[in-house]
Scaffold this motif. Structure first.
Motif, short mmCIF file in Angstrom:
data_model
loop_
_atom_site.label_atom_id
_atom_site.label_comp_id
_atom_site.label_asym_id
_atom_site.label_seq_id
_atom_site.Cartn_x
_atom_site.Cartn_y
_atom_site.Cartn_z
N ILE A 34 13.14 -1.51 6.08
CA ILE A 34 11.71 -1.65 6.34
C ILE A 34 11.27 -0.58 7.33
CG2 ILE A 34 9.92 -3.18 7.26
CD1 ILE A 34 11.52 -5.56 6.29
N ASP A 35 12.11 -0.28 8.31
CA ASP A 35 11.80 0.79 9.26
C ASP A 35 11.64 2.13 8.54
OD1 ASP A 35 11.89 -0.65 11.77
OD2 ASP A 35 14.05 -0.77 11.50
N THR A 36 12.55 2.40 7.61
CA THR A 36 12.51 3.67 6.86
C THR A 36 11.24 3.76 6.03
OG1 THR A 36 14.93 3.66 6.73
CG2 THR A 36 13.76 5.10 5.21
N LEU A 37 10.89 2.68 5.35
CA LEU A 37 9.67 2.66 4.54
C LEU A 37 8.43 2.81 5.42
CD1 LEU A 37 10.71 -0.28 2.19
CD2 LEU A 37 10.41 2.10 1.49
N TYR A 38 8.47 2.18 6.58
CA TYR A 38 7.34 2.26 7.51
C TYR A 38 7.15 3.70 8.00
CZ TYR A 38 4.79 1.68 11.91
OH TYR A 38 3.90 1.80 12.94
N LYS A 39 8.24 4.35 8.39
CA LYS A 39 8.14 5.72 8.91
C LYS A 39 7.67 6.69 7.83
CE LYS A 39 11.70 4.94 12.40
NZ LYS A 39 13.13 5.12 12.76
N ALA A 40 7.97 6.36 6.56
CA ALA A 40 7.55 7.21 5.45
C ALA A 40 6.13 6.89 4.99
CB ALA A 40 8.53 7.06 4.28
N GLY A 41 5.53 5.86 5.58
CA GLY A 41 4.15 5.51 5.23
C GLY A 41 4.02 4.82 3.89
N ILE A 42 5.07 4.14 3.44
CA ILE A 42 5.03 3.43 2.16
C ILE A 42 4.37 2.06 2.38
CG2 ILE A 42 6.38 2.47 0.26
CD1 ILE A 42 6.41 5.53 0.40
N PRO A 43 3.25 1.78 1.72
CA PRO A 43 2.59 0.47 1.90
C PRO A 43 3.52 -0.68 1.52
CG PRO A 43 1.15 2.00 0.74
CD PRO A 43 2.50 2.64 0.80
N MET A 44 3.46 -1.76 2.29
CA MET A 44 4.33 -2.92 2.05
C MET A 44 3.54 -4.21 2.16
SD MET A 44 7.65 -1.89 4.43
CE MET A 44 6.69 -1.18 5.77
N ASN A 45 4.04 -5.24 1.49
CA ASN A 45 3.61 -6.62 1.71
C ASN A 45 4.87 -7.45 1.93
OD1 ASN A 45 0.64 -6.54 1.18
ND2 ASN A 45 1.33 -5.81 -0.81
N GLY A 46 4.77 -8.45 2.78
CA GLY A 46 5.93 -9.29 3.05
C GLY A 46 5.72 -10.72 2.61
N GLN A 47 6.82 -11.42 2.46
CA GLN A 47 6.78 -12.83 2.09
C GLN A 47 7.82 -13.59 2.91
OE1 GLN A 47 7.02 -14.84 -2.17
NE2 GLN A 47 9.05 -14.32 -1.46
N ILE A 48 7.42 -14.76 3.38
CA ILE A 48 8.35 -15.66 4.06
C ILE A 48 8.33 -16.99 3.33
CG2 ILE A 48 8.84 -16.93 6.18
CD1 ILE A 48 7.57 -14.61 7.74
N VAL A 49 9.44 -17.34 2.68
CA VAL A 49 9.58 -18.67 2.09
C VAL A 49 10.07 -19.58 3.21
CG1 VAL A 49 10.76 -20.09 0.37
CG2 VAL A 49 10.08 -17.74 -0.20
N LEU A 50 9.22 -20.50 3.61
CA LEU A 50 9.53 -21.31 4.79
C LEU A 50 10.34 -22.53 4.41
CD1 LEU A 50 8.72 -20.65 7.69
CD2 LEU A 50 7.02 -22.46 7.55
N CYS A 51 11.46 -22.70 5.10
CA CYS A 51 12.36 -23.84 4.89
C CYS A 51 12.39 -24.67 6.18
CB CYS A 51 13.77 -23.36 4.53
SG CYS A 51 13.85 -22.35 3.04
N LYS A 52 12.12 -25.94 6.02
CA LYS A 52 12.02 -26.83 7.18
C LYS A 52 13.33 -26.87 7.96
CE LYS A 52 10.49 -31.49 8.45
NZ LYS A 52 9.85 -32.72 7.95
#
Length: 439
Positions: A170-188
């Protein structure tokens, strides 16, 4: 392998045919669809094709920049899909019964499908070569299943000892300026509470290159024997999750003008709280994850209904309208919202009677409340004794993409025959819902 050649295209004029094989473009071997589009964008091409008789043709092509050659391939990727090697504690495919069609058990974890179809990927399948190509071709956005930014916890949740290390990508993609979306599947009891707070805080540093992060509750079917013990979220849990997300939204909005962290619609329905206003969704970046889907439907429906009210021709139809009865069948989750929309419509068209019937998911278990996981057999068994009126409306996400088949392989025709009613498949927009009511 070439599957189809468009009539009148460049490839057609050069006598390229189905079953020919594309070997290279400008000396570059073609690994997949991204190589193909990247290398064929040029105005001058040298394309090598292997004909069915084994001959290799070298074709010199002069064309407009980005003009397509008119070639289609049997596999949209032009390569085999990469399967998932994780054993996630929340994986829904592991919670499916035996005996369903083989394609439903395939776990993909292919970054290329993230760009083509919006799939979410864990990055555990992504090699350095894949990462370099994403940056080289400036592909985006890439949708990432983060789940947690705690490396040890991520290894546990994905059952993969390397799952924590790949967060560095994610750091590499961020430094390269690649747009991202994230997802968190929440488990109790696993990645909620303080762990969720940590994950949101860690991901905020990637704003605005990372444009959004969704938080969705884990889906739990009744087929969990031998799997990691997970519990469903309660109303009180949902309130706590929303309180945290709203708190961070305020911070993100002040920091970079984005709400950034979003709760899926299920949380609001479970907590019995009002859906956020349209502007809270930052342009609906995660509709496919159920983030803002109901708000968008309501907004579109209200706008379409206002247009109907203004239309003089439709006004005359209202006055001469014959009695009509319509049934909507949907998941338990969306049923109350659709009931509200139906009542709004009936105030304008009192001669149209609409009933909304929530279908309980006996196939996967009653904790599964979304419409997209309903089966033909549940629909038939729960509607067969009910007067469905003139037609039955079903949401389009019940069917396999491009086909008229439910998850349990029951066809749309079989449901129509069993219920003896005309079925309309409704797309997910408010305008489509209004149109279905009126026709």
């Amino acid at each position: 392998m070439i599957y189809k050649v468009q009539p009148g295209s460049i490839a057609d004029e050069l006598e390229v045919e189905p079953l020919d094989v594309l070997i290279s473009v400008n000396g570059n071997e073609i690994e997949d669809v991204f190589d193909y589009h990247y290398y064929t964008n040029e105005e001058y091409l040298t394309v090598v094709i292997r004909k069915r008789n084994g001959e290799e043709w070298e074709l010199e092509i002069e064309k407009e920049y980005e003009e397509d050659l008119g070639i289609e391939f049997e596999n949209g990727l032009m390569d085999n899909y990469k399967s998932c090697h994780n054993k996630c504690i929340f994986c829904f495919i592991d919670q499916m019964p035996k005996g369903m069609r083989d394609t439903l058990y395939f776990k993909d974890d292919d970054s290329r499908l993230s760009f083509l179809q919006g799939n979410y990927v864990t990055l555990t399948n992504m090699k350095e070569h894949d990462l370099e190509r994403i940056i080289q071709y400036k592909l985006g956005p890439i949708n990432i299943s983060v789940q947690t930014t705690n490396p040890k916890l991520r290894c546990k949740m994905l059952n993969n000892r390397f799952a924590g290390e790949v967060l560095r990508k994610i750091d590499t993609l961020y430094k390269a300026g690649i747009p991202m979306n994230g997802q968190i599947v929440l488990c109790k009891g696993v990645n909620d509470g303080e762990e969720l707070s940590r994950s949101i805080t860690d991901l905020m540093k990637y704003m605005p290159i990372m444009e959004s992060v969704s938080v969705v509750p884990v889906g739990l079917s009744k087929y969990r024997e031998g799997l990691y013990p997970l519990e469903p979220f309660t109303k009180e849990d949902a309130k706590n999750v929303l309180a945290m997300i709203h708190q961070y939204q305020e911070i993100c909005l002040k920091t970079c003008g984005l709400h950034f962290i979003h709760a899926s619609d299920e949380w609001y329905l479970l907590a019995e709280q009002e859906l956020p206003k349209e502007e809270s969704y930052d342009g609906y970046l995660q509709l496919e994850n159920g983030v803002g889907m109901l708000r968008l439907l309501k907004t579109e429906f209200e706008e379409a209904l206002m247009e109907v009210i203004k239309d003089q021709n439709i006004k005359e139809d209202r006055e001469n309208n014959c009695l009509k009865k319509i049934t909507i069948a949907t998941g338990v989750l969306a049923a109350p919202s659709l009931q509200e929309l139906a009542e709004d419509f009936m105030k304008v068209f009192p001669m149209t009677k609409i009933q909304v019937i929530p279908i309980i998911n006996h196939f996967f278990g009653q904790q599964i409340t979304v419409s997209g996981l309903l089966t033909g057999q549940d629909i038939i068994s729960q509607l067969k004794e009910i007067d469905l009126g003139d037609k039955l409306l079903l949401p389009c996400n019940l069917l396999r993409s491009g086909e008229e088949v439910f998850l349990d392989d029951i066809t749309l025709e079989q449901v129509e025959n069993a219920l003896q009613v005309k079925i309309d498949i409704v797309k997910s927009s408010g305008q489509d819902l209004i149109s279905s009511f009126m026709r």
